[in-house]
Design a protein around this motif. Structure first.
Motif, PDB file in Angstrom:
ATOM      1  N   MET A 176      -2.042  21.263  -0.121  1.00  0.00           N
ATOM      2  CA  MET A 176      -1.057  20.794   0.844  1.00  0.00           C
ATOM      3  C   MET A 176       0.346  20.952   0.285  1.00  0.00           C
ATOM      4  SD  MET A 176      -1.967  19.897   3.855  1.00  0.00           S
ATOM      5  CE  MET A 176      -0.910  18.639   4.562  1.00  0.00           C
ATOM      6  N   VAL A 225      -7.087  28.069   4.687  1.00  0.00           N
ATOM      7  CA  VAL A 225      -7.606  27.414   5.880  1.00  0.00           C
ATOM      8  C   VAL A 225      -9.045  26.956   5.656  1.00  0.00           C
ATOM      9  CG1 VAL A 225      -8.332  27.933   8.228  1.00  0.00           C
ATOM     10  CG2 VAL A 225      -6.034  28.525   7.477  1.00  0.00           C
ATOM     11  N   ARG A 280      -9.267  24.014   3.148  1.00  0.00           N
ATOM     12  CA  ARG A 280      -8.944  22.704   3.711  1.00  0.00           C
ATOM     13  C   ARG A 280     -10.054  22.185   4.615  1.00  0.00           C
ATOM     14  NH1 ARG A 280      -2.824  24.235   4.900  1.00  0.00           N
ATOM     15  NH2 ARG A 280      -2.043  24.143   2.760  1.00  0.00           N
ATOM     16  N   PHE A 311      -4.560  10.163   5.084  1.00  0.00           N
ATOM     17  CA  PHE A 311      -3.201   9.881   4.631  1.00  0.00           C
ATOM     18  C   PHE A 311      -2.931   8.387   4.537  1.00  0.00           C
ATOM     19  CE2 PHE A 311      -3.305  14.096   6.253  1.00  0.00           C
ATOM     20  CZ  PHE A 311      -2.397  14.812   5.515  1.00  0.00           C
ATOM     21  N   ASN A 331      -2.650   8.819  10.944  1.00  0.00           N
ATOM     22  CA  ASN A 331      -1.908   9.771  11.781  1.00  0.00           C
ATOM     23  C   ASN A 331      -2.804  10.433  12.805  1.00  0.00           C
ATOM     24  OD1 ASN A 331      -3.349  11.234   9.933  1.00  0.00           O
ATOM     25  ND2 ASN A 331      -1.727  12.654   9.432  1.00  0.00           N
ATOM     26  N   PHE A 374      -3.854  12.207  16.153  1.00  0.00           N
ATOM     27  CA  PHE A 374      -3.079  13.041  17.075  1.00  0.00           C
ATOM     28  C   PHE A 374      -2.942  12.305  18.399  1.00  0.00           C
ATOM     29  CE2 PHE A 374      -5.526  16.438  14.645  1.00  0.00           C
ATOM     30  CZ  PHE A 374      -4.528  16.581  13.699  1.00  0.00           C
ATOM     31  N   ASP A 402       1.024  17.436   9.164  1.00  0.00           N
ATOM     32  CA  ASP A 402       0.248  17.353   7.927  1.00  0.00           C
ATOM     33  C   ASP A 402      -1.222  17.119   8.244  1.00  0.00           C
ATOM     34  OD1 ASP A 402       2.463  17.762   6.424  1.00  0.00           O
ATOM     35  OD2 ASP A 402       2.790  15.662   5.904  1.00  0.00           O
ATOM     36  N   GLY A 403      -1.467  16.201   9.202  1.00  0.00           N
ATOM     37  CA  GLY A 403      -2.845  15.913   9.584  1.00  0.00           C
ATOM     38  C   GLY A 403      -3.548  17.175  10.037  1.00  0.00           C
ATOM     39  N   SER A 404      -2.854  17.980  10.806  1.00  0.00           N
ATOM     40  CA  SER A 404      -3.468  19.193  11.323  1.00  0.00           C
ATOM     41  C   SER A 404      -3.670  20.240  10.225  1.00  0.00           C
ATOM     42  CB  SER A 404      -2.594  19.754  12.441  1.00  0.00           C
ATOM     43  OG  SER A 404      -3.087  20.999  12.849  1.00  0.00           O
ATOM     44  N   TYR A 405      -2.656  20.428   9.385  1.00  0.00           N
ATOM     45  CA  TYR A 405      -2.809  21.390   8.281  1.00  0.00           C
ATOM     46  C   TYR A 405      -3.951  20.967   7.372  1.00  0.00           C
ATOM     47  CZ  TYR A 405       1.754  23.283   9.540  1.00  0.00           C
ATOM     48  OH  TYR A 405       2.791  23.843  10.209  1.00  0.00           O
ATOM     49  N   ALA A 406      -4.048  19.663   7.127  1.00  0.00           N
ATOM     50  CA  ALA A 406      -5.083  19.183   6.222  1.00  0.00           C
ATOM     51  C   ALA A 406      -6.473  19.382   6.806  1.00  0.00           C
ATOM     52  CB  ALA A 406      -4.865  17.703   5.887  1.00  0.00           C
ATOM     53  N   MET A 407      -6.552  19.554   8.127  1.00  0.00           N
ATOM     54  CA  MET A 407      -7.847  19.860   8.729  1.00  0.00           C
ATOM     55  C   MET A 407      -8.156  21.348   8.631  1.00  0.00           C
ATOM     56  SD  MET A 407      -9.153  17.075   9.858  1.00  0.00           S
ATOM     57  CE  MET A 407     -10.536  17.894  10.615  1.00  0.00           C
ATOM     58  N   GLY A 408      -7.219  22.112   8.101  1.00  0.00           N
ATOM     59  CA  GLY A 408      -7.445  23.542   7.978  1.00  0.00           C
ATOM     60  C   GLY A 408      -6.939  24.331   9.161  1.00  0.00           C
TER      61      GLY A 408
END
Ligand SMILES: Nc1ncnc2c1ncn2[C@@H]1O[C@H](COP(=O)(O)OP(=O)(O)OP(=O)(O)O)[C@@H](O)[C@H]1O
Ligand SMILES: [Mg+2]
Lengths: 271, 392
Positions: free
Chosen positions: A72, A100, A103, A110, A114, A116, B276-282
């Motif tokens: 990250m 990708v 991850r 976090f 957070n 969505f 960040d949440g989305s990137y961390a999900m790949g």
């Protein structure tokens, strides 16, 4: 690198590491933010199917190191990582590694929940959708329900899966984020102070949850609460000013710390 | 007399300040116990009292006796001094001048916001009354549903529909041009561009936003319209020398910066934690934008579009210069059309008697336009409100 005389000589390989497979091997990792070095020559072996806690005073680099494991840090301008981090023996800083995909294997939860701004269902379905994990609609539903169950949230939300994820309470939101992370079946789950925005009861539920799922994952949790580290983790790493001072069996570390700095920190003499 | 009165009011206000401050300072120096409020607050309060008393008296006298009356400065002086005398007596050690002064602060703030509200109300009523005068001559049914617009012919006909069609056509073209351009450049600026690039792009767009519409208008008439016409002719199409397309294209360019800069702010307001949440999900960058950032920003983006649309509907200069004055009822973008605003402008330009149906129709048009943009703005506001609630 300053070769300070009290560079930590890592304690004998923790007992627990002999019993379990090693999942993550980091060697000589340095992390820089621009000119500033946040992690100094850090090496650590983290076992699978156990919870490792990272503790240490604020600003010592716990989050920074955690973020190197799912890369990250790539999203931060001016952040540079050197050294090797192997997951299952494969270097995740290799040029040909697919971030990708990495991850998808290394989930993250976090500090602040957070979710969505989508429905509870869509929050959990997010990962499976983008990675094309579910083969059919029924398959997707099953994944979502199972993930919510594993995150012990299903009972509370089962008749409002179409409500917004942001309408849940803080503790529920954090469990939703955990469900979201485990929906893609990761091998590693990184948690950066997952309970710091929660009240004690909600925190206790997250701790229970971590304890329930630890058999199947390699979990790393950053925490400021000694009690939490002692309760949920089998191994603890103590960080100080970018150094890994000590890493070992949690019970041993809290009863007989080897380093003076660890002792000072866990007895509350600085922090 | 007015200037004398103003001078008196200013003098009284200043006197009030110094007198109040001096008395409080005296109390402070005399006693051992401390004052509730600082001397300056006592001064400010007394000054406000004097200002309010003298000012209100002046306005009242001016309304009754006219601004030239000698009574005006006299009354202002009398009541202003009275206010100072009255408040001189109430200044004590415990007097809460600091809290009382808050009241005056509030009054000033209310007065300022009232100006905008009253102006709006005034405009609405003046337009409304003239429109009513118009509707006593021409039936509203004929006006709203008539398909023929010819206010200068005999007998004149006042059918709104061709103008509405022209307005909607040009606005539609403008949004089709500006929507994607504005939104995509906002996404580029907010998510992809380096900070340096953004520092160049954003000011450039703001310069485009600052180009006066008259300039855009002759750009449309002299450059874009012939271009459109030549392009059309080379394709074998019959294009009017002043076309809806040319005006719409340039109007689109006019609202690109509006859309992109509003959308850019809105996209930036989406919390980093969601990304960040989305990137961390790949998720990749474009997946994150498509599935998380844009849905989260959607209400705000919609309201940016609404604002852009009402801006386009109200725009006059570009259309006057590039789309012509012919009130054709058509949806062919290559034909000449006219819009509501253009007709208002042409109806009221020059010497006109102000009570003919022809000039009055301008007010009716204005009223329709006002209702139209009001509804759009209202929708935009409601959407923004819903959007605000979302992240908390
Ligand atoms: N994005 C960034 N840019 C520049 N410096 C950073 C950035 N993030 C962290 N740092 C610096 O790196 C060091 C380590 O920060 P990090 O966030 O890893 O600490 P931490 O141990 O997680 O602290 P905390 O317990 O307060 O969360 C700090 O000195 C911090 O100032
Ligand atoms: Mg941290």
């Amino acid at each position: 690198m300053d070769a300070s005389p009290q560079m930590p000589t890592l304690s004998k390989v923790p007992r627990i590491l002999n019993e379990r497979e090693t999942k993550i091997v980091a060697s000589d990792v340095n992390v820089y933010y621009g000119e500033k070095q946040a992690i100094k020559n850090l090496s650590i072996d983290i076992p699978d199917r156990a919870v490792s806690a990272f503790i240490g005073p604020s600003g010592c680099g716990k989050s920074t190191f955690l973020r190197t494991i799912n890369r990250m840090n790539d999203t931060i301008d001016g952040c540079r990582v050197t050294g090797d981090i192997l997951v299952d023996g494969k270097n995740i800083y290799d040029r040909d590694l697919d971030v990708v995909q990495l991850r998808a294997r290394v989930g993250m939860v976090f500090q602040k929940p957070n979710p969505f701004p989508k429905s509870i269902f869509e929050n959990v379905a997010y990962g499976p959708r983008i990675h094309g994990i579910a083969k059919s609609k029924a398959d997707l539903e099953e994944i979502v329900v199972n993930s919510l169950k594993k995150a012990s949230l299903f009972e509370e939300v089962k008749d409002r899966l179409d409500h917004s994820g942001t309408s849940l309470s803080g503790g529920q939101q954090q469990r939703l984020c955990i469900a979201r992370a485990i929906a893609v079946n990761p091998e590693i789950i990184l948690m950066d102070e997952p309970c710091s925005a929660l009240d004690p009861i909600a925190s206790a539920r997250i701790e229970e949850l971590i304890d329930e799922i630890r058999q199947n994952y390699c979990i790393i949790i950053v925490t400021h609460s000694m009690q939490q580290a002692a309760r949920v983790s089998q191994l603890t790493a103590f960080f100080h000013l970018g150094d890994l001072v000590e890493f070992g069996d949690t019970d041993e570390m809290f009863t007989t710390p080897k380093d003076k700095r660890t002792q000072d920190y866990i007895t509350g003499r600085f922090g | 007399m007015t200037s004398w009165t103003l001078l008196i009011i200013a003098a009284l206000t200043a006197t009030g300040f110094f007198v109040g401050q001096a008395k409080a300072q005296g109390l402070r120096n005399a006693g051992t116990a401390s004052l509730h409020s600082l001397p300056a607050y006592h001064g400010l309060l007394m000054a406000s009292m004097a200002l309010a008393a003298a000012g209100i008296t002046t306005l009242a006298v001016a309304a009754i006796a006219g601004p030239n009356s000698l009574v005006m400065p006299a009354a202002a002086a009398l009541l202003g001094t009275g206010a100072i005398a009255a408040s001189y007596r109430i200044i004590t050690r415990d007097f809460r001048a600091r809290n009382r002064f808050e009241f005056f602060v509030m009054l000033v703030l209310i007065a300022c916001s009232a100006v905008a509200v009253l102006t709006t109300v005034g405009i609405v009523f003046s337009v409304l009354f003239e429109s009513l005068a118009f509707f006593s001559e021409v039936s509203p049914i004929e006006f709203l549903f008539g398909t023929h617009w010819a206010p200068t012919s005999t007998p004149p006909s006042f059918g709104l529909i061709p103008l509405l069609a022209g307005t909607l056509l040009i606005t539609f073209i403008a949004i089709v041009v500006a929507g994607p351009l504005g939104l995509l450049s906002a996404i580029y600026m907010a998510e992809y561009s380096s900070r340096k690039m953004r520092g160049v792009l954003k000011p450039m767009l703001e310069i485009l936003a600052g180009v006066p519409t008259v300039v855009l208008g002759f750009f449309a008439a002299l450059t874009v319209a012939p271009l459109v016409r030549n392009a059309g002719e080379s394709l074998g199409l019959n294009v009017a020398s002043e076309s809806a397309l040319a005006a719409g294209l340039v109007m689109g360019m006019m609202i690109v910066p509006l859309i992109s800069s509003l959308s850019d702010d809105i996209i930036n307001a989406v919390p980093q934690a969601l990304r960040d949440g989305s990137y961390a999900m790949g998720a990749t960058k474009s997946e994150t934008i498509k599935r998380v950032v844009l849905p989260a920003a959607l209400p705000g983006i919609v309201s940016a579009f609404m604002l852009a649309i009402s801006r386009a509907i109200g725009e006059t200069m570009i259309v006057v210069m590039a789309a012509g004055l012919a009130a054709n009822l058509t949806f062919n973008p290559l034909a000449a059309v006219t819009t509501i605003t253009v007709q208002i402008a042409t109806l009221l330009v020059g010497d006109q008697e102000f009570d003919s149906a022809k000039t009055l129709s301008a007010f009716a048009l204005g009223f329709v336009l006002f209702c139209f943009t009001l509804v759009l703005n209202y929708i935009a506001l409601r959407i923004v409100q819903r959007y605000r609630e979302q992240y908390d």
